[in-house]
Design an enzyme around this catalytic site. Sequence first.
Site, PDB file in Angstrom:
ATOM      1  N   TYR A  15      -2.652  -1.308  10.522  1.00 22.27           N
ATOM      2  CA  TYR A  15      -2.601  -1.477   9.063  1.00 22.27           C
ATOM      3  C   TYR A  15      -1.273  -0.976   8.484  1.00 22.27           C
ATOM      4  O   TYR A  15      -0.603  -1.681   7.722  1.00 22.27           O
ATOM      5  CB  TYR A  15      -3.793  -0.736   8.440  1.00 22.27           C
ATOM      6  CG  TYR A  15      -3.908  -0.891   6.946  1.00 22.27           C
ATOM      7  CD1 TYR A  15      -4.489  -2.020   6.391  1.00 22.27           C
ATOM      8  CD2 TYR A  15      -3.432   0.098   6.085  1.00 22.27           C
ATOM      9  CE1 TYR A  15      -4.600  -2.166   5.004  1.00 22.27           C
ATOM     10  CE2 TYR A  15      -3.540  -0.035   4.711  1.00 22.27           C
ATOM     11  CZ  TYR A  15      -4.129  -1.165   4.174  1.00 22.27           C
ATOM     12  OH  TYR A  15      -4.233  -1.307   2.816  1.00 22.27           O
TER      13      TYR A  15
ATOM     14  N   SER B 197       0.858  -1.179   0.000  1.00 19.45           N
ATOM     15  CA  SER B 197       0.000   0.000   0.000  1.00 19.45           C
ATOM     16  C   SER B 197       0.892   1.226   0.000  1.00 19.45           C
ATOM     17  O   SER B 197       2.054   1.149   0.435  1.00 19.45           O
ATOM     18  CB  SER B 197      -0.855   0.013   1.279  1.00 19.45           C
ATOM     19  OG  SER B 197      -1.418   1.301   1.493  1.00 19.45           O
TER      20      SER B 197
HETATM   21  C1  BGC Z   1      -6.252   1.488   2.068  1.00 24.52           C
HETATM   22  C2  BGC Z   1      -7.420   2.295   1.596  1.00 24.52           C
HETATM   23  C3  BGC Z   1      -6.985   3.735   1.321  1.00 24.52           C
HETATM   24  C4  BGC Z   1      -5.733   3.797   0.489  1.00 24.52           C
HETATM   25  C5  BGC Z   1      -5.190   5.200   0.315  1.00 24.52           C
HETATM   26  C6  BGC Z   1      -5.118   1.625   1.102  1.00 24.52           C
HETATM   27  O1  BGC Z   1      -4.026   0.845   1.487  1.00 24.52           O
HETATM   28  O2  BGC Z   1      -6.646   0.122   2.215  1.00 24.52           O
HETATM   29  O3  BGC Z   1      -8.453   2.267   2.554  1.00 24.52           O
HETATM   30  O4  BGC Z   1      -8.035   4.428   0.648  1.00 24.52           O
HETATM   31  O5  BGC Z   1      -4.731   2.985   1.050  1.00 24.52           O
HETATM   32  O6  BGC Z   1      -5.120   5.885   1.542  1.00 24.52           O
END
Ligand code: BGC
Length: 269
Positions: free
Chosen positions: A168, A155
């Site tokens: 996360y 991410s």
């Molecule tokens: C998350 C999303 C978020 C995106 C940008 C991703 O890794 O799961 O919820 O919109 O990152 O912030």
Amino acid sequence: MSYSPYLLQGQKALVTGGSSGIGAGVVRQLAKAGATVAINYHSHGEAAEKIVEDIKSAHGEAIAIQADVSQEADVKAMFSKVLNEFGTIDILVNNSGIQKDSPFLDMSLKDWNLVLSVNLTGQFLCAREAAKEFLRRGVQPQISCAAGKIICMSSVHQLIPWAGHVNYVTSKGGINMMMKTIAQELAPHKIRVNSIAPGAIKTPINKSSWDTPEAEAQLLELIPANRVGEVDDIGKAAVWLASDDSDYVNGTTLYVDGGMNLYPGFATG
Ligand code: BGC
């Protein structure tokens, strides 16, 4: 020079968390590129079966397999099924991921552990099983010049801190170092390990941040490309990273985020 329209012809892939969101987009693009795909799901069996049917009706091959990627026994059983059905595996897309958000001071140990175990430990367990098979089988030159490819779904939050999401972001930061270390260790065996770092992609995980015009306008302030991404943006990147076209790419992260990681707040100097 000849071009193959089917970059992944003859290759066998497993996509974890493949029944919805980014995973489903990746499954469809891999199948379109000629791969045979195992779609792992945790709880959405019907959605996974629907994708299997769609792929079969387009003359592709796919199966659905239930497993909780955070459980070692489930992961081992899932790989046994894939190897029984497909004979081997060439591509692992480590995609399963969840969010359990809360302010730091309110975050429970349960939610911390849950997110770390699905997002990070799940990728470790699946990568380890895939690598064992890649090493056992070695390179099959008619299929791919690599012995195997692992793609870790990370991410932009492996880089960008995100208040209210400490579990996360920590899982995604961990994926980055795990991916690079495995890549370093397995490169001599002709195994490639890379990550994709999606930005904001229209999926159920972040629906509340794009499903009203007000929310979408606020989100777009963070995206220089001025559009929210689609799952196919990620699926197409996964096809390239899984194919021999990216043979010299190893241990790196491909950001597919419309420029979200470019500190858009600084755009006006
Ligand atoms: C998350 C999303 C978020 C995106 C940008 C991703 O890794 O799961 O919820 O919109 O990152 O912030």
